[in-house]
Design an enzyme around this catalytic site. Structure first.
Site, PDB file in Angstrom:
ATOM      1  N   GLU A   1       1.161  -1.421  -0.029  1.00 47.63           N
ATOM      2  CA  GLU A   1       0.226   0.516   0.286  1.00 47.63           C
ATOM      3  C   GLU A   1       1.074   1.416  -0.001  1.00 47.63           C
ATOM      4  O   GLU A   1       0.597   2.419  -0.811  1.00 47.63           O
ATOM      5  CB  GLU A   1      -1.126  -0.132   0.997  1.00 47.63           C
ATOM      6  CG  GLU A   1      -2.471  -1.125   0.905  1.00 47.63           C
ATOM      7  CD  GLU A   1      -2.980  -1.458   0.212  1.00 47.63           C
ATOM      8  OE1 GLU A   1      -3.131   0.037  -0.602  1.00 47.63           O
ATOM      9  OE2 GLU A   1      -3.505  -2.090  -0.739  1.00 47.63           O
TER      10      GLU A   1
ATOM     11  N   TRP B   1       1.450   1.868  -3.908  1.00 48.78           N
ATOM     12  CA  TRP B   1       0.646   2.553  -4.245  1.00 48.78           C
ATOM     13  C   TRP B   1       0.780   3.990  -4.206  1.00 48.78           C
ATOM     14  O   TRP B   1       0.700   4.774  -5.108  1.00 48.78           O
ATOM     15  CB  TRP B   1      -0.781   2.022  -3.885  1.00 48.78           C
ATOM     16  CG  TRP B   1      -1.296   0.930  -4.745  1.00 48.78           C
ATOM     17  CD1 TRP B   1      -1.568  -0.527  -4.017  1.00 48.78           C
ATOM     18  CD2 TRP B   1      -1.824   0.431  -6.056  1.00 48.78           C
ATOM     19  NE1 TRP B   1      -1.611  -1.142  -4.967  1.00 48.78           N
ATOM     20  CE2 TRP B   1      -2.621  -0.515  -5.848  1.00 48.78           C
ATOM     21  CE3 TRP B   1      -1.675   1.535  -6.957  1.00 48.78           C
ATOM     22  CZ2 TRP B   1      -2.984  -1.114  -7.568  1.00 48.78           C
ATOM     23  CZ3 TRP B   1      -2.338   1.380  -7.764  1.00 48.78           C
ATOM     24  CH2 TRP B   1      -3.392  -0.024  -7.708  1.00 48.78           C
TER      25      TRP B   1
ATOM     26  N   TRP C   1     -20.368  12.861 -19.330  1.00 47.24           N
ATOM     27  CA  TRP C   1     -20.668  13.048 -17.245  1.00 47.24           C
ATOM     28  C   TRP C   1     -21.844  13.819 -17.444  1.00 47.24           C
ATOM     29  O   TRP C   1     -22.125  15.649 -18.529  1.00 47.24           O
ATOM     30  CB  TRP C   1     -19.766  14.209 -16.836  1.00 47.24           C
ATOM     31  CG  TRP C   1     -17.907  13.148 -17.061  1.00 47.24           C
ATOM     32  CD1 TRP C   1     -16.896  13.602 -18.229  1.00 47.24           C
ATOM     33  CD2 TRP C   1     -17.677  11.810 -16.333  1.00 47.24           C
ATOM     34  NE1 TRP C   1     -15.838  12.324 -18.245  1.00 47.24           N
ATOM     35  CE2 TRP C   1     -16.185  12.157 -16.824  1.00 47.24           C
ATOM     36  CE3 TRP C   1     -18.865  11.491 -15.040  1.00 47.24           C
ATOM     37  CZ2 TRP C   1     -15.962  10.190 -15.870  1.00 47.24           C
ATOM     38  CZ3 TRP C   1     -17.370  10.157 -14.508  1.00 47.24           C
ATOM     39  CH2 TRP C   1     -16.888   9.598 -15.093  1.00 47.24           C
TER      40      TRP C   1
ATOM     41  N   ASN D   1     -10.669   3.377   3.114  1.00 48.82           N
ATOM     42  CA  ASN D   1     -10.046   3.605   1.785  1.00 48.82           C
ATOM     43  C   ASN D   1     -10.969   2.488   1.239  1.00 48.82           C
ATOM     44  O   ASN D   1     -11.820   3.046   0.369  1.00 48.82           O
ATOM     45  CB  ASN D   1      -8.918   2.648   2.196  1.00 48.82           C
ATOM     46  CG  ASN D   1      -7.842   3.097  -0.127  1.00 48.82           C
ATOM     47  OD1 ASN D   1      -8.146   3.405  -0.902  1.00 48.82           O
ATOM     48  ND2 ASN D   1      -8.517   0.911  -0.375  1.00 48.82           N
TER      49      ASN D   1
ATOM     50  N   TRP E   1     -15.544  13.276 -12.644  1.00 48.19           N
ATOM     51  CA  TRP E   1     -14.432  12.047 -10.797  1.00 48.19           C
ATOM     52  C   TRP E   1     -13.623  14.030 -10.741  1.00 48.19           C
ATOM     53  O   TRP E   1     -13.285  14.057  -9.276  1.00 48.19           O
ATOM     54  CB  TRP E   1     -13.132  11.678 -11.834  1.00 48.19           C
ATOM     55  CG  TRP E   1     -12.638  11.807 -12.635  1.00 48.19           C
ATOM     56  CD1 TRP E   1     -12.879  11.333 -13.944  1.00 48.19           C
ATOM     57  CD2 TRP E   1     -11.500  12.286 -12.149  1.00 48.19           C
ATOM     58  NE1 TRP E   1     -11.346  11.622 -14.304  1.00 48.19           N
ATOM     59  CE2 TRP E   1     -10.938  12.453 -13.782  1.00 48.19           C
ATOM     60  CE3 TRP E   1     -11.024  13.067 -11.208  1.00 48.19           C
ATOM     61  CZ2 TRP E   1      -9.379  13.410 -13.704  1.00 48.19           C
ATOM     62  CZ3 TRP E   1      -9.301  13.261 -12.007  1.00 48.19           C
ATOM     63  CH2 TRP E   1      -8.802  13.281 -13.147  1.00 48.19           C
TER      64      TRP E   1
ATOM     65  N   TRP F   1      -9.214   9.374  -8.027  1.00 47.70           N
ATOM     66  CA  TRP F   1     -10.459   9.067  -8.203  1.00 47.70           C
ATOM     67  C   TRP F   1      -9.794   8.708  -9.695  1.00 47.70           C
ATOM     68  O   TRP F   1     -10.996   8.240 -10.543  1.00 47.70           O
ATOM     69  CB  TRP F   1     -10.408  10.744  -8.814  1.00 47.70           C
ATOM     70  CG  TRP F   1     -11.018  10.989  -7.251  1.00 47.70           C
ATOM     71  CD1 TRP F   1     -10.650  11.715  -6.078  1.00 47.70           C
ATOM     72  CD2 TRP F   1     -12.534  10.863  -6.999  1.00 47.70           C
ATOM     73  NE1 TRP F   1     -11.533  11.684  -4.994  1.00 47.70           N
ATOM     74  CE2 TRP F   1     -12.397  11.114  -5.604  1.00 47.70           C
ATOM     75  CE3 TRP F   1     -13.684  10.602  -7.610  1.00 47.70           C
ATOM     76  CZ2 TRP F   1     -14.195  11.090  -4.797  1.00 47.70           C
ATOM     77  CZ3 TRP F   1     -15.136  10.355  -6.911  1.00 47.70           C
ATOM     78  CH2 TRP F   1     -14.656  10.539  -5.619  1.00 47.70           C
TER      79      TRP F   1
HETATM   80  C1  LIG Z   1     -10.941   8.570  -5.064  1.00 52.12           C
HETATM   81  C2  LIG Z   1      -9.870   8.502  -3.658  1.00 52.12           C
HETATM   82  C3  LIG Z   1      -9.058   8.591  -2.936  1.00 52.12           C
HETATM   83  C4  LIG Z   1      -8.073   9.269  -2.733  1.00 52.12           C
HETATM   84  N1  LIG Z   1      -7.412  10.366  -2.161  1.00 52.12           N
HETATM   85  C5  LIG Z   1      -5.810   9.640  -1.731  1.00 52.12           C
HETATM   86  C6  LIG Z   1      -5.589  11.188  -1.002  1.00 52.12           C
HETATM   87  O1  LIG Z   1      -6.008  12.572  -1.128  1.00 52.12           O
HETATM   88  N2  LIG Z   1      -4.365  11.277  -0.281  1.00 52.12           N
HETATM   89  C7  LIG Z   1      -3.923  10.141  -0.213  1.00 52.12           C
HETATM   90  O2  LIG Z   1      -2.854   9.594   1.110  1.00 52.12           O
HETATM   91  N3  LIG Z   1      -4.660   8.820  -0.715  1.00 52.12           N
HETATM   92  C8  LIG Z   1      -5.511   9.518  -1.236  1.00 52.12           C
HETATM   93  N4  LIG Z   1      -6.710   7.451  -1.073  1.00 52.12           N
HETATM   94  C9  LIG Z   1      -5.466   6.187  -0.988  1.00 52.12           C
HETATM   95  C10 LIG Z   1      -5.845   5.567   0.265  1.00 52.12           C
HETATM   96  O3  LIG Z   1      -7.731   5.571   0.262  1.00 52.12           O
HETATM   97  C11 LIG Z   1      -5.937   6.506   1.424  1.00 52.12           C
HETATM   98  O4  LIG Z   1      -4.461   6.711   1.447  1.00 52.12           O
HETATM   99  C12 LIG Z   1      -5.715   4.973   3.023  1.00 52.12           C
HETATM  100  O5  LIG Z   1      -7.344   5.213   2.764  1.00 52.12           O
HETATM  101  C13 LIG Z   1      -5.236   6.698   4.090  1.00 52.12           C
HETATM  102  O6  LIG Z   1      -5.435   5.482   5.386  1.00 52.12           O
HETATM  103  P1  LIG Z   1      -4.671   4.961   6.345  1.00 52.12           P
HETATM  104  O7  LIG Z   1      -3.395   5.284   6.417  1.00 52.12           O
HETATM  105  O8  LIG Z   1      -4.710   4.103   7.103  1.00 52.12           O
HETATM  106  O9  LIG Z   1      -3.909   3.666   4.915  1.00 52.12           O
HETATM  107  P2  LIG Z   1      -3.411   1.994   5.412  1.00 52.12           P
HETATM  108  O10 LIG Z   1      -4.015   1.257   4.321  1.00 52.12           O
HETATM  109  O11 LIG Z   1      -2.903   1.939   6.600  1.00 52.12           O
HETATM  110  O12 LIG Z   1      -1.643   2.354   4.068  1.00 52.12           O
HETATM  111  C14 LIG Z   1      -0.915   2.819   4.493  1.00 52.12           C
HETATM  112  C15 LIG Z   1      -0.502   4.055   3.471  1.00 52.12           C
HETATM  113  O13 LIG Z   1      -0.485   3.580   2.505  1.00 52.12           O
HETATM  114  C16 LIG Z   1      -0.692   4.667   1.630  1.00 52.12           C
HETATM  115  N5  LIG Z   1      -1.725   4.058   0.712  1.00 52.12           N
HETATM  116  C17 LIG Z   1      -2.578   3.000   0.781  1.00 52.12           C
HETATM  117  N6  LIG Z   1      -3.308   2.920   0.341  1.00 52.12           N
HETATM  118  C18 LIG Z   1      -2.948   3.728  -0.928  1.00 52.12           C
HETATM  119  C19 LIG Z   1      -4.138   4.012  -2.588  1.00 52.12           C
HETATM  120  N7  LIG Z   1      -4.820   3.574  -2.911  1.00 52.12           N
HETATM  121  N8  LIG Z   1      -3.371   4.780  -3.408  1.00 52.12           N
HETATM  122  C20 LIG Z   1      -2.013   4.821  -2.186  1.00 52.12           C
HETATM  123  N9  LIG Z   1      -1.600   5.849  -1.519  1.00 52.12           N
HETATM  124  C21 LIG Z   1      -2.085   4.535  -0.580  1.00 52.12           C
HETATM  125  C22 LIG Z   1      -0.963   6.063   2.432  1.00 52.12           C
HETATM  126  O14 LIG Z   1      -0.486   5.862   2.019  1.00 52.12           O
HETATM  127  C23 LIG Z   1      -1.309   5.100   3.543  1.00 52.12           C
HETATM  128  O15 LIG Z   1      -1.465   5.717   4.791  1.00 52.12           O
HETATM  129  C24 LIG Z   1      -7.442   7.667  -1.795  1.00 52.12           C
HETATM  130  C25 LIG Z   1      -8.488   6.720  -2.813  1.00 52.12           C
HETATM  131  C26 LIG Z   1      -9.220   6.964  -2.780  1.00 52.12           C
HETATM  132  C27 LIG Z   1     -10.033   5.149  -3.568  1.00 52.12           C
END
Ligand SMILES: Cc1cc2nc3c(=O)[nH]c(=O)nc-3n(C[C@H](O)[C@H](O)[C@H](O)COP(=O)(O)OP(=O)(O)OC[C@H]3O[C@@H](n4cnc5c(N)ncnc54)[C@H](O)[C@@H]3O)c2cc1C
Length: 465
Positions: free
Chosen positions: A275, A278, A306, A341, A359, A382
Site C-alpha cells: 500500500e 501504491w 458526464w 479506503n 470525477w 479518482w
Molecule cells: C477516490 C480516492 C481518493 C483518495 N485520495 C487520497 C488522498 O488524497 N491522500 C491519500 O493519502 N490517499 C488517498 N487515497 C488512498 C487511500 O484511501 C488512503 O491512502 C488510505 O485510506 C489512508 O488510510 P491509512 O493511512 O489508514 O491507510 P493504510 O491502509 O494504513 O495504508 C498505509 C499508507 O499507504 C498509502 N496508501 C494506502 N492505500 C493507498 C492507495 N490506494 N493509494 C495511494 N496510497 C495508498 C497511504 O499513504 C497510507 O497511509 C484515495 C483513495 C481513493 C479511492
C-alpha cells in the site's frame, strides 16, 4: 570543504519532521541553520483545502516545538518563496539553502527556477530525497518508459529497495547569529472559521510525535492482521498514517525500517508495504503524466458523457444519498477529515457511476475535506475509480453500495456510527435503502441502483466509439 561555521537555510515544506530529514541533517553538519516555512498557497498546483490547512496549523506548531528543543526557532514567512529565501540569505549571511524534494508539476517547476536563481546569487543549493522510497526518475520499465501497471512497478521497486536506515535528528543545532523576525502562526489563518477543528482534534494528533505513536500502535496491534482487516471500516485495521505521510511527519523509510525491526519475517512482501507502494505509484504517475490532475490518462474518456447535477452532487457531499454506506462515509469525512479506503472507493464509484458526475468534482471535494489530501494519491484514486487512469478498475465493474455494505460492514456498526437516523435499524435491513424506516428523516435513495447501473453502462459505450 566545510568550515562548520556556515549558515544554511533549511526550507521545510512537506517534511515537517526532525527525524530522518536529510536536508536538516546535512545542514546541521555545516554549522548554523535557519529553519524556515513559507506559506505560499498560490505557488501550489492546487491551493491547500480547509482540512489540510487545519492539519498544517497544528503540524507547524509541533515542528516549532521540536526545533526549539534542538536549540533553534522556526521562522515563518508568507508570500513568494524566492523573495523570502533571498531576503533571509541577505539578512543572515547564509551561504546555502537546503530542501527535500517534492514532485508535483508546478512545484517542480518552481523549485527548479528557485534553485537556478539562488545559485546565480552565489548560494549553494542542495536538495534531497525524503518522501519516497524510490523517486519517479529512478524507476523505468525495460523499454526505459514509465510504468502504467502497478504490479510490475512495485516488483521493480522492491528489487531496488535498499537497506538504508533512517537518519537521526541532529543532536543540537546552532541558531543563526542574528535574530530574525517571524510571522505569527495565527497570521497564516489556517484554522477553519466554522467549529470544525473540534471534532478533528478528538481524532488526530498532528505532528511528528503523533505520527510516531500512530506507527508504533499500528505495528504492535494491527500490522499482523492488516491483510484480513484492512477492508472493514469499523475496525482499526489500517494505520491511519496518511495525513502524517502527507505532511512528512513520518517518512516511508521510517515506516519500512519499523516493519523490518518488528520481527515480522515477511514484511517486504506484506500487503501493508504494497500500500505504501501504491503511494509511490501515484507519485510515479503524477510525475510522468502531470496532465492527469485534471484530464483522463486514457484519452477515450474525454468522450464520456458526464452529467452536471448540482443537487445530486450536494446530496453526495452532505451524505444524503439514501445509500447508508455512502452516507456514512461522506459524514465520516466531514466530521474527521478522513475516510476508510474501502468506503472511499464506494463513495467515489457512486459519484462517477451512479450519478455520472465528473470525477473532478469528487476530487475537488476530497481535496477540500481530507486531512490527507495529496495531489498524487487523490488523482490516482479518482482516475482509478473512474476507469480512466493507469491500472484502473474497469469502468463496467460497478460497485453495488448495498452489497459492499453487507460484505464490509456486516453488522452495520459503521453505518450506525455515522448515520444517527439509522441507529435504531439493525442488519440486514440497514443495508437495503428500500427497507430502511425513514421515519427519522433519512432520505429516499436519490437514484435506483439497477437503473443507475444500466445508465452507467450505456454512458461507458461512448468511450468505445
Ligand atoms: C477516490 C480516492 C481518493 C483518495 N485520495 C487520497 C488522498 O488524497 N491522500 C491519500 O493519502 N490517499 C488517498 N487515497 C488512498 C487511500 O484511501 C488512503 O491512502 C488510505 O485510506 C489512508 O488510510 P491509512 O493511512 O489508514 O491507510 P493504510 O491502509 O494504513 O495504508 C498505509 C499508507 O499507504 C498509502 N496508501 C494506502 N492505500 C493507498 C492507495 N490506494 N493509494 C495511494 N496510497 C495508498 C497511504 O499513504 C497510507 O497511509 C484515495 C483513495 C481513493 C479511492
Amino acid at each position: 570543504m566545510s568550515t562548520n561555521d556556515q549558515t544554511i537555510i533549511v526550507w521545510f515544506r512537506t517534511d515537517l519532521r526532525i527525524q530522518d530529514n536529510p536536508a536538516l541533517f546535512e545542514a546541521a553538519k555545516e554549522g548554523r541553520i535557519i529553519p524556515v516555512f513559507i506559506w505560499s498557497p498560490e505557488e501550489e498546483d492546487m491551493s491547500p483545502g480547509a482540512a489540510t490547512r487545519w492539519w498544517l496549523h497544528h503540524s507547524i506548531k509541533s515542528l516549532t516545538e521540536s526545533l526549539e528543543k534542538l536549540g533553534t526557532t522556526l521562522t515563518l514567512r508568507t508570500g513568494e518563496s524566492i523573495k523570502n529565501l533571498k531576503k533571509l540569505a541577505e539578512d543572515t549571511g547564509a551561504t546555502g539553502v537546503y530542501w527535500n524534494r517534492r514532485y508535483e508539476p508546478m512545484i517542480r517547476k518552481r523549485d527548479d527556477e528557485i534553485a537556478c536563481q539562488l545559485r546565480q546569487a552565489g548560494l549553494t543549493v542542495k536538495t534531497f530525497k525524503a518522501s519516497l522510497l524510490s523517486e519517479p526518475e529512478e524507476i523505468e520499465n525495460q523499454s526505459g518508459l514509465p510504468f502504467k501497471v502497478f504490479t510490475p512497478f512495485w516488483k521493480h521497486c522492491l528489487k531496488k529497495l535498499n537497506a538504508s536506515t533512517p537518519l537521526p535528528a541532529p543532536q543540537k543545532v546552532k541558531p543563526p547569529k542574528v535574530s530574525l523576525r517571524t510571522t505569527e502562526l495565527s497570521e497564516l489563518n489556517l484554522k477553519p472559521e466554522q467549529d470544525w477543528g473540534h471534532s478533528m482534534n478528538e481524532v488526530w494528533t498532528p505532528g511528528e510525535p503523533g505520527a510516531a505513536s500512530a506507527l508504533e500502535l499500528f505495528i504492535n496491534d494491527s500490522f499482523n492482521e492488516y491483510a484480513q482487516n484492512r477492508n472493514f471500516p469499523n475496525t482499526k485495521g489500517t494505520s491511519r498514517l496518511s495525513p502524517h505521510l502527507r505532511f512528512g511527519e513520518v517518512s516511508p523509510r521510517q515506516i519500512k525500517h519499523s516493519l523490518m525491526q518488528s520481527g515480522h519475517t515477511h514484511w517486504k512482501e506484506s500487503h501493508y508495504l504494497s500500500e505504501i507502494g501504491w503511494r509511490e505509484f501515484g507519485y510515479h504517475l503524477l510525475y510522468h503524466f502531470p496532465h492527469t490532475v485534471r484530464e483522463p490518462l486514457r484519452p477515450q474518456f474525454n468522450r464520456f458523457p458526464w452529467r452536471e447535477n448540482s443537487p445530486q452532487l450536494r446530496s453526495w457531499q452532505k451524505g444524503q444519498t439514501g445509500y447508508p454506506l455512502v452516507d456514512a462515509g461522506m459524514r465520516e469525512l466531514w466530521a474527521t477529515g478522513w475516510m476508510h479506503n474501502r468506503v472511499r472507493m464506494v463513495v467515489a464509484s457512486f459519484l462517477v457511476k451512479h450519478l455520472l458526475i465528473h470525477w473532478r468534482h469528487g476530487a475537488d471535494w476530497f481535496w477540500d475535506t481530507l486531512v490527507d489530501a495529496d495531489l498524487a494519491s487523490n488523482t490516482q484514486g479518482w482516475q482509478w475509480t473512474a476507469g480512466s487512469g493507469a491500472d484502473a478498475a474497469p469502468y463496467f465493474r460497478i460497485f453495488n453500495p448495498t452489497t459492499q455494505a453487507i460484505k464490509f460492514d456486516p453488522e452495520g456498526d459503521y453505518i450506525r456510527k455515522w448515520v444517527p437516523e439509522l441507529r435504531h435499524v439493525s442488519a440486514p435491513d440497514i443495508f437495503e435503502p428500500s427497507k430502511v424506516d425513514r421515519g427519522q428523516n433519512y432520505p429516499s435513495p436519490i437514484v435506483n441502483h439497477s437503473d443507475a447501473r444500466d445508465r452507467a453502462l450505456k454512458a461507458y459505450e461512448k468511450t468505445k466509439a
